[in-house]
Structures are given as structure tokens and as C-alpha cells.
Design a protein around this motif. Structure first.
Motif, mmCIF file in Angstrom:
data_model
loop_
_atom_site.group_PDB
_atom_site.id
_atom_site.type_symbol
_atom_site.label_atom_id
_atom_site.label_comp_id
_atom_site.label_asym_id
_atom_site.label_seq_id
_atom_site.Cartn_x
_atom_site.Cartn_y
_atom_site.Cartn_z
ATOM 1 N N MET A 129 0.814 -1.230 0.037
ATOM 2 C CA MET A 129 0.168 0.186 0.102
ATOM 3 C C MET A 129 0.734 1.221 0.010
ATOM 4 O O MET A 129 0.441 2.460 -0.710
ATOM 5 C CB MET A 129 -0.823 0.149 1.176
ATOM 6 C CG MET A 129 -2.145 -1.406 1.172
ATOM 7 S SD MET A 129 -3.355 -1.001 0.003
ATOM 8 C CE MET A 129 -2.563 -2.141 -1.357
ATOM 9 N N ALA A 130 2.148 1.204 0.778
ATOM 10 C CA ALA A 130 2.994 2.252 0.672
ATOM 11 C C ALA A 130 3.638 2.704 -0.652
ATOM 12 O O ALA A 130 3.754 3.768 -0.993
ATOM 13 C CB ALA A 130 3.885 2.018 1.874
ATOM 14 N N VAL A 131 3.857 1.633 -1.422
ATOM 15 C CA VAL A 131 4.546 1.646 -2.522
ATOM 16 C C VAL A 131 3.562 2.351 -3.753
ATOM 17 O O VAL A 131 3.842 3.310 -4.194
ATOM 18 C CB VAL A 131 5.044 0.311 -3.235
ATOM 19 C CG1 VAL A 131 5.357 0.276 -4.683
ATOM 20 C CG2 VAL A 131 6.265 -0.143 -2.386
ATOM 21 N N GLN A 132 2.418 1.894 -3.520
ATOM 22 C CA GLN A 132 1.024 2.503 -4.358
ATOM 23 C C GLN A 132 0.914 3.897 -4.028
ATOM 24 O O GLN A 132 0.674 4.716 -5.048
ATOM 25 C CB GLN A 132 0.116 1.570 -4.337
ATOM 26 C CG GLN A 132 0.087 0.255 -4.967
ATOM 27 C CD GLN A 132 -0.922 -0.571 -4.751
ATOM 28 O OE1 GLN A 132 -2.190 -0.010 -4.134
ATOM 29 N NE2 GLN A 132 -1.127 -1.856 -5.314
ATOM 30 N N ALA A 133 1.175 4.151 -2.918
ATOM 31 C CA ALA A 133 0.869 5.642 -2.424
ATOM 32 C C ALA A 133 2.052 6.637 -2.933
ATOM 33 O O ALA A 133 1.665 7.962 -2.974
ATOM 34 C CB ALA A 133 0.959 5.719 -0.915
ATOM 35 N N LEU A 134 3.022 5.918 -3.518
ATOM 36 C CA LEU A 134 4.329 7.031 -3.828
ATOM 37 C C LEU A 134 3.635 7.553 -5.247
ATOM 38 O O LEU A 134 4.359 8.377 -5.752
ATOM 39 C CB LEU A 134 5.366 6.242 -4.121
ATOM 40 C CG LEU A 134 6.206 5.665 -2.755
ATOM 41 C CD1 LEU A 134 7.238 4.745 -2.850
ATOM 42 C CD2 LEU A 134 6.597 6.925 -2.034
ATOM 43 N N GLN A 135 3.010 6.684 -5.845
ATOM 44 C CA GLN A 135 2.538 7.127 -7.276
ATOM 45 C C GLN A 135 1.237 8.184 -7.298
ATOM 46 O O GLN A 135 0.786 8.418 -8.245
ATOM 47 C CB GLN A 135 2.173 5.658 -8.009
ATOM 48 C CG GLN A 135 3.624 4.864 -8.275
ATOM 49 C CD GLN A 135 3.158 3.487 -8.797
ATOM 50 O OE1 GLN A 135 1.944 3.368 -9.098
ATOM 51 N NE2 GLN A 135 3.967 2.821 -9.192
ATOM 52 N N ARG A 136 0.680 8.300 -5.971
ATOM 53 C CA ARG A 136 -0.484 9.196 -5.785
ATOM 54 C C ARG A 136 -0.370 10.151 -4.937
ATOM 55 O O ARG A 136 0.436 9.547 -3.983
ATOM 56 C CB ARG A 136 -1.906 8.390 -6.101
ATOM 57 C CG ARG A 136 -2.003 7.360 -4.924
ATOM 58 C CD ARG A 136 -3.135 6.652 -4.976
ATOM 59 N NE ARG A 136 -3.307 6.009 -3.653
ATOM 60 C CZ ARG A 136 -3.236 4.642 -3.418
ATOM 61 N NH1 ARG A 136 -2.532 4.089 -4.379
ATOM 62 N NH2 ARG A 136 -3.543 4.042 -2.267
ATOM 63 N N GLU A 137 -1.257 11.084 -4.790
ATOM 64 C CA GLU A 137 -1.085 12.025 -3.549
ATOM 65 C C GLU A 137 -1.795 11.414 -2.325
ATOM 66 O O GLU A 137 -1.544 11.817 -1.402
ATOM 67 C CB GLU A 137 -1.695 13.399 -4.013
ATOM 68 C CG GLU A 137 -0.829 14.168 -4.988
ATOM 69 C CD GLU A 137 -1.320 15.517 -5.469
ATOM 70 O OE1 GLU A 137 -2.471 15.983 -4.813
ATOM 71 O OE2 GLU A 137 -0.746 16.276 -6.224
#
Length: 364
Positions: free
Chosen positions: A261-269
Motif C-alpha cells: 500500500m505504501a509503494v502504491q501511495a508513492l504514485q499518487r497524492e
């Protein structure tokens, strides 16, 4: 000493299991051991009791894969008088059988092809401290006999060496295997089992300590923040879904999910994880477990006004357990079978949900 968890008081006496209570808790510094559920408090109690015992006592940790055996091993080491000394861990299943003796006991120069110099093994590296023998159930029988001798004599023989080398090492063995079953199958030595089983601790599966999931998620997000990841938060619906899952990979699987989830959050605000952000397999699993219409946004069910999903799910669990207890006349063993959980887990859930057996059976 400062801490972010509480460990329960134990009697300052030789090793013995004691029934302790949360209201007697006092702080003690043990890093990375997170949880406040009754099942986990029982483990913390054992760590505290061991901290009063001689640090030569051998510990056997059992439990499913991913339940935190190395974390607990480090906590036992850090709370003993061996703290500050080496803590060495080896996965016995990860080392080829033909190399395990050399890895554990070391070798002399020229002991075999490629042995160009003397090399200390894990026992010597851990001298004065603690050695974790992880996945001990996978150790070959031939090595089990040699390990038994080391435990008896507290000396090791390097491969190719002539003289025994004394070592002062506390042994913590860990396994997800049923060692008694492996003894019956002639896959594990009975005499070694009794040497290791001085102080056994069984670690609960994550599904048996679901109330710890929010604390664990918060801890993991803080740790990931130190590594440069964004600080995440989970909605009540997403957290309820995490608590509804079976987690066959236990805490290790939860750690991986939070990092994903943290990795995916890097790609969005967006830094808040909602139910729809969770992996499809996890959403399906949680939806099959509890309240599918609520979790998937259907129209046939609604949350009671003023309650979060996690509160509503607790009420449902409380009602199911109460109804089952009434149906079996308060027989806890039978109720546990009906609910598909161990009796100890049922007692833990009843304590967490503040359920009294007599009130469940007779009302009031």
C-alpha cells in the motif's frame, strides 16, 4: 525505562508459569514487540518471566510461519542479562545439509576443499549471547545428534579440528512443525526434543489476535516512514476488512500488505487507504467473512447510525458467540468446536469482547 508497550509483572523466582493480570502491568523496553490482545499479552508475560530466570534456559518457540518467532527471540535476548552480547540467527532449512555442520560449528583450515582458513561457526559467533536455531524441525537427523551433544556438553567441535571449544550460548529453537508428530515419524530425535523443550512458548496466529492489527499497521507504517515511504492511514472500512481476513501468512503477510500500500501511495497524492484500495483477493476474503453487502457497498445493509464498521462487526461477533454459548449450555469446548476455533482462542475473544459466560447462557 521508557517503552511503547507494557509487559506484565512476574514473580522473581525460578522459571514457572504464573497467571498475571493486565492491571499489574509495568513498562519495560522491548523493541518491535507490538500488541495488547490477551493472546499476545500471554506471550509478553512469558518473556517477562524469562527475564528473571538464568539466561542459560533453553526456549522452544512454536507457531505458524510468520507469527514473529525471530522478533520474540530478540525480545527474550534483549530482556536477559545477555543483552548487548551477540544475537545470531540461522535458518536451518535454508542451509544445505552437507554444509550445516560447518556453518554451525565452524571449520579448520584445510578441513575440506575450499577451506583456506579457519572459520568460526554460528555457535562461536554467538558466544556470550543468544543463538536462534530457526526451523529446527528441518534439521537432518545426523546433525540433531551432534547438536544434542553440544547442548549436553556446551562444547563444539570444528570440522577438521582436534580439540573441543567451549561455548557459552543461550539456545532458542523455533519451528512451525509439530515436533511430537515428527518424533513419531522418526524425523526428529525425542531426546533432542526434551533438551530443547525446557521453556516452550506457542505464538498465536494473527487471526487469533485480530485486535492487534490496528496497532501492528500503525507500527509498520511508522517503520516504513523511516525508509522514505509516505505516512499512511487506513479508513475504518479498510481496517475492518484487514481484521476480517484469515491471514494464513500471519504478521509477515500483513507487513507485506502494508508495504504494498505504501509503494502504491508513492504514485499518487492520496495517503489514506480505503477499502477499494485493498487487493482484490483480500477484499473478496473479507467480504466472504463478514457483512458482504456493507463491505462491497450494497443497498441491503446499512451501518447503525453513530457506529463504525469495526464497532458493528464486534457487536456481530459478540452476538454469535453469545448465541452459540446459549445453544450448547455454556460448554466452552463444544462452543469452540461449533465456532471452529481453539478453546483458548474462544476464551481470548470473550475476554476481549467483555463477554461473561453465565450472562451469555442465562441472560442479564
Amino acid at each position: 525505562m521508557s517503552t511503547n508497550i507494557h509487559i506484565l509483572d512476574a514473580v522473581d523466582a525460578p522459571i514457572e508459569r504464573t497467571c498475571l493480570h493486565a492491571e499489574k502491568s509495568r513498562p519495560k523496553s522491548i523493541s518491535n514487540v507490538v500488541g495488547e490482545s490477551p493472546a499476545w499479552i500471554a506471550v509478553l508475560n512469558e518473556i517477562e518471566i524469562l527475564s528473571y530466570a538464568p539466561s542459560s534456559a533453553t526456549v522452544l518457540l512454536t507457531g505458524e510461519t510468520g507469527t514473529g518467532k525471530e522478533v520474540v527471540s530478540r525480545a527474550i535476548h534483549d530482556s536477559s542479562d545477555r543483552a548487548g552480547k551477540p544475537f545470531v540467527a540461522i535458518n536451518c532449512a535454508a542451509v544445505p545439509a552437507e554444509l550445516l555442520e560447518s556453518v554451525l560449528f565452524g571449520h579448520e583450515k584445510g578441513a575440506f576443499t575450499g577451506a583456506y582458513a579457519r572459520s568460526p561457526g554460528k555457535f562461536e559467533q554467538a558466544d556470550g549471547g543468544t543463538l536462534l536455531l530457526d526451523e529446527i524441525g528441518e534439521m537432518p537427523l545426523s546433525m540433531q545428534a551432534k547438536l544434542l551433544r553440544v547442548l549436553q556438553e556446551r562444547k563444539i567441535d570444528r570440522v577438521g579440528g582436534r580439540d573441543s571449544v567451549p561455548v557459552d550460548v543461550r539456545i532458542i529453537a523455533a519451528t512451525h512443525r509439530d515436533l511430537q508428530e515428527r518424533i513419531l515419524k522418526k524425523q526428529f530425535r525425542e531426546d533432542l526434543y526434551y533438551r530443547l523443550n525446557v521453556y516452550p512458548i506457542e505464538l498465536p496466529a494473527l487471526r487469533d489476535r485480530k485486535e492487534d492489527i490496528p496497532l501492528l499497521v500503525k507500527h509498520f507504517t511508522r517503520e516504513l516512514r523511516k525508509r522514505g515511504y509516505p505516512e499512511l492511514s487506513f479508513t475504518d472500512e479498510a481496517m475492518a476488512a484487514l481484521q476480517a481476513c484469515a491471514w494464513p501468512g500471519n504478521v509477515r503477510e500483513l507487513v507485506n500488505l502494508v508495504e504494498r500500500m505504501a509503494v502504491q501511495a508513492l504514485q499518487r497524492e492520496k495517503r489514506e487507504v480505503a477499502f477499494n484500495d485493498l487487493p482484490e483477493t483480500l477484499k473478496k476474503q473479507s467480504s466472504k467473512t463478514v457483512l458482504p453487502d456493507v463491505l462491497v457497498g450494497g443497498d441491503s445493509a446499512r451501518l447503525p447510525q453513530g457506529r463504525t464498521l469495526s464497532q458493528h462487526l464486534e457487536n456481530i461477533e459478540r452476538e454469535i458467540i453469545s448465541t452459540t454459548l446459549r445453544a450448547v449450555g455454556g460448554n466452552l469446548s463444544r462452543a469452540a468446536r461449533e465456532l471452529g476455533m481453539p478453546r483458548t482462542t474462544l476464551l481470548s475473544r470473550m475476554q476481549s469482547l467483555k463477554l461473561d459466560k453465565e450472562r451469555c447462557v442465562h441472560g442479564g
